[in-house]
Design an enzyme around this catalytic site. Structure first.
Site, PDB file in Angstrom:
ATOM      1  N   ARG A  58     -22.485 -15.108  43.524  1.00 12.76           N
ATOM      2  CA  ARG A  58     -22.499 -16.576  43.506  1.00 12.76           C
ATOM      3  C   ARG A  58     -21.260 -17.132  42.808  1.00 12.76           C
ATOM      4  O   ARG A  58     -20.843 -18.252  43.099  1.00 12.76           O
ATOM      5  CB  ARG A  58     -23.808 -17.062  42.869  1.00 12.76           C
ATOM      6  N   LYS A  75     -25.628  -1.764  36.871  1.00 12.17           N
ATOM      7  CA  LYS A  75     -26.776  -1.349  37.682  1.00 12.17           C
ATOM      8  C   LYS A  75     -27.149   0.082  37.309  1.00 12.17           C
ATOM      9  O   LYS A  75     -26.266   0.909  37.096  1.00 12.17           O
ATOM     10  CB  LYS A  75     -26.410  -1.369  39.164  1.00 12.17           C
TER      11      LYS A  75
HETATM   12  N1  BES Z   1     -25.015  -7.319  45.549  1.00 11.46           N
HETATM   13  C1  BES Z   1     -26.226  -7.602  44.871  1.00 11.46           C
HETATM   14  C2  BES Z   1     -27.391  -7.903  45.812  1.00 11.46           C
HETATM   15  C3  BES Z   1     -27.822  -6.800  46.737  1.00 11.46           C
HETATM   16  C4  BES Z   1     -28.945  -6.061  46.467  1.00 11.46           C
HETATM   17  C5  BES Z   1     -27.143  -6.542  47.915  1.00 11.46           C
HETATM   18  C6  BES Z   1     -29.370  -5.072  47.321  1.00 11.46           C
HETATM   19  C7  BES Z   1     -27.568  -5.544  48.773  1.00 11.46           C
HETATM   20  C8  BES Z   1     -28.689  -4.816  48.489  1.00 11.46           C
HETATM   21  C9  BES Z   1     -26.041  -8.804  43.944  1.00 11.46           C
HETATM   22  O1  BES Z   1     -24.768  -8.979  43.436  1.00 11.46           O
HETATM   23  C10 BES Z   1     -26.946  -8.632  42.788  1.00 11.46           C
HETATM   24  O2  BES Z   1     -26.752  -7.701  42.054  1.00 11.46           O
HETATM   25  N2  BES Z   1     -27.892  -9.542  42.622  1.00 11.46           N
HETATM   26  C11 BES Z   1     -28.812  -9.506  41.554  1.00 11.46           C
HETATM   27  C12 BES Z   1     -28.933 -10.907  40.992  1.00 11.46           C
HETATM   28  C13 BES Z   1     -29.715 -10.983  39.725  1.00 11.46           C
HETATM   29  C14 BES Z   1     -28.969 -10.286  38.602  1.00 11.46           C
HETATM   30  C15 BES Z   1     -29.934 -12.440  39.391  1.00 11.46           C
HETATM   31  C16 BES Z   1     -30.141  -9.011  42.093  1.00 11.46           C
HETATM   32  O3  BES Z   1     -30.496  -9.372  43.221  1.00 11.46           O
HETATM   33  O4  BES Z   1     -30.792  -8.239  41.413  1.00 11.46           O
HETATM   34 MN    MN Z   2     -24.458  -7.849  41.665  1.00 12.17          MN
END
Ligand code: BES
Ligand code: MN
Ligand code: ZN
Length: 502
Positions: free
Chosen positions: A351, A277
């Site tokens: 997931r 990230k």
């Molecule tokens: N933990 C994050 C989702 C999240 C985002 C939680 C903001 C709390 C606040 C999750 O693991 C994630 O990174 N999801 C990605 C998925 C994508 C790579 C398909 C996302 O939502 O960008």
């Molecule tokens: Mn994530």
């Protein structure tokens, strides 16, 4: 922890640092809410006028402090806004009471004891006020001398007008105390820095609480996970120095006719892994175990409340880090179910851990599975920061959970699982990939999870990525940081399941 007492004392005579009264908007003027009659009398019937002069309007979130006149034992009166006054003869909305009590408790940080003289028309109203006050008084102080601003949280909440000798009121207040304390337990875990709350530390916290509350706790460590073939959980944890865990924490009741399984996402820190990230997106990612915290808190609450239902919590705990041993985009994992998953983005890790836990939970054939996860940023884009999404393989069950959430004061919205989004996850190498179409990303994640739920089991998925962690200024009973989102909904769901209504 803030104490809760029900008092039969009159508002004028109770010894406290402050007396909390409710005020509401009534047309263009301000009205003093029921419960504060004695206080108004001490102002010679002029409390509303004084407050208006001070600029109060009765709006939600408003808190006005004023010195008490002669005749009141408490030296300070705190008037909190309840929003619009209800129609004649109707009661105040429970959530308005909950929020006002929370606002009051925050405004009274540093005080030892406050008496709450807010309008109570039923045991439910008393419970809402107690919940709001105990939640609003919360502060995360483990790494500081005192709470925010150097003030200790309000020490004691004394509820006036709650009939301590009436069984229904007593039970409602006890339930409120339990629910609030368990929500605060979840908040503490969410707020704990990720260098200290590792998967092993989280598992140890569950074992300690399990001992205290008579729960059965089983912890699968990295060795057991390897032996068992939990490729999803292991794949996500592979990059971290802090190995993953799968925790089963079970409350059972001798007369239970149903078993509810709860599965929580417990990523103690989500860096994104190799699909790292960027800065600006990882500062709050200690919150990525909020689902597991909510599940854990709910199982303890079910035990403390002695609900006649079995509640089994499954916590999928891992830390998502990049390193030489981390899972790469392109790797294929063999999941606990036997399915293979091509990992195209290591940041879609939730997931993967949830899939293994869902398969495992399904083996015990529970009557229903509800999973809770901070799963996707897409759900935050769709519903905002205060509302969680509900998906399910059963429309009635999804509606029931949505109604329950409404009832307990949690904002939620039903979301679909459109079958057409499945093909976006087709993989040329494995059975499925962990990425799909970008559009509808929250639903894509839900569809992925659905594949790992056992045949014929009723299942719902709560994506709490929005409301799990609050970054703005505190409001009502919601502090900065971990909120305890979904705990109230899950506890009420367990109660409904125990009552045979679901
Ligand atoms: N933990 C994050 C989702 C999240 C985002 C939680 C903001 C709390 C606040 C999750 O693991 C994630 O990174 N999801 C990605 C998925 C994508 C790579 C398909 C996302 O939502 O960008
Ligand atoms: Mn994530
Ligand atoms: Zn995540």
């Amino acid at each position: 922890m803030t104490a809760l007492t029900l008092s039969t004392a009159g508002a004028a005579t109770l010894r406290a640092d402050a007396l909390v009264v409710g005020v509401a908007k009534s047309g263009k003027t301000l009205a003093v809410a029921p419960g504060a009659e004695v206080v108004d009398q001490a102002f010679d019937g002029g409390l509303a006028a004084v407050l208006e002069t001070l600029g109060a309007s009765g709006a939600e979130g408003e808190a006005t402090k004023l010195p008490s006149p002669a005749g009141l034992k408490a030296p300070v009166v705190l008037a909190v806004g309840l929003g619009s006054a209800p129609e004649d003869g109707e009661a105040y909305d429970a959530e308005a009471l909950r929020r006002a009590a929370g606002t009051a408790a925050r405004a009274l940080a540093g005080a030892k004891k406050a008496a709450f003289a807010l309008p109570i028309a039923s045991p439910e109203d008393a419970a809402a006020i107690a919940e709001g006050a105990l939640l609003g008084a919360y502060a995360y102080t483990a790494y500081q001398e005192n709470g925010q601003g150097g003030k200790k949280p309000l020490g004691e909440v004394a509820l006036l007008g709650a009939k301590p000798r009436d069984k229904a009121y007593k039970a409602a207040a006890e339930r409120a105390l339990t629910v609030a304390e368990e929500m605060n337990r979840a908040r503490d875990l969410i707020n704990q820095p990720p260098n200290d709350l590792t998967p092993a530390a989280f598992a140890a916290a569950v074992q300690a609480a399990g001992k205290e509350h008579g729960l059965k706790v089983q912890v699968l460590d990295e060795k057991a996970l390897t032996k068992g073939g939990y490729g999803g959980i292991l794949g996500v944890g592979a990059g971290s120095e802090n190995p993953p865990r799968l925790v089963r924490v079970a409350y059972t009741h001798a007369k239970a006719e149903k078993t509810l399984a709860l599965v929580g996402k417990g990523i103690t820190y989500d860096s994104g892994g190799i699909s790292l990230k960027p800065a600006g997106h990882n500062e709050t990612m200690k919150c990525d175990m909020s689902g597991a915290a909510a599940v854990f808190a709910t199982v303890v609450a079910a035990a403390r409340l002695g609900l006649a239902v079995n509640v089994t919590g499954w916590l999928a705990l891992a830390e998502n880090m990049p390193s030489g041993s981390a899972t790469r985009p392109g790797d294929v994992l063999r999941m606990y179910s036997g399915k293979t998953v091509e990992v195209l983005n290591t940041d879609a890790e939730g997931r993967l851990v949830m899939a293994d836990a869902l398969t495992k939970a399904s083996e015990e054939h529970p009557d229903a599975i509800v999973d809770v996860a901070t799963l996707t940023g897409a759900m935050v884009l769709a519903l905002g920061n205060r509302t969680f999404g509900i998906m399910a393989n059963d429309d009635d069950y999804r509606s029931a959970i949505h109604e329950i959430a409404d009832e307990v004061g949690e904002q939620s919205w039903p979301m679909p699982l459109p079958a057409d989004l499945r093909k976006g996850m087709d993989s040329s190498t494995a059975d499925i990939s962990n990425m799909g179409e970008r559009m509808g990303g929250g639903l894509v994640a839900g569809l992925f999870l659905k594949e790992f739920v056992g045949e014929g089991i009723t299942w719902a998925h709560l994506d709490i990525a929005g409301p799990a962690f609050h970054e703005g200024a505190p409001y009502g009973y919601t502090p900065k940081g971990g909120t305890g989102s979904s705990v109230r909904t899950l506890v009420r769901l367990a109660e409904r399941t125990a009552d045979g209504e679901l």
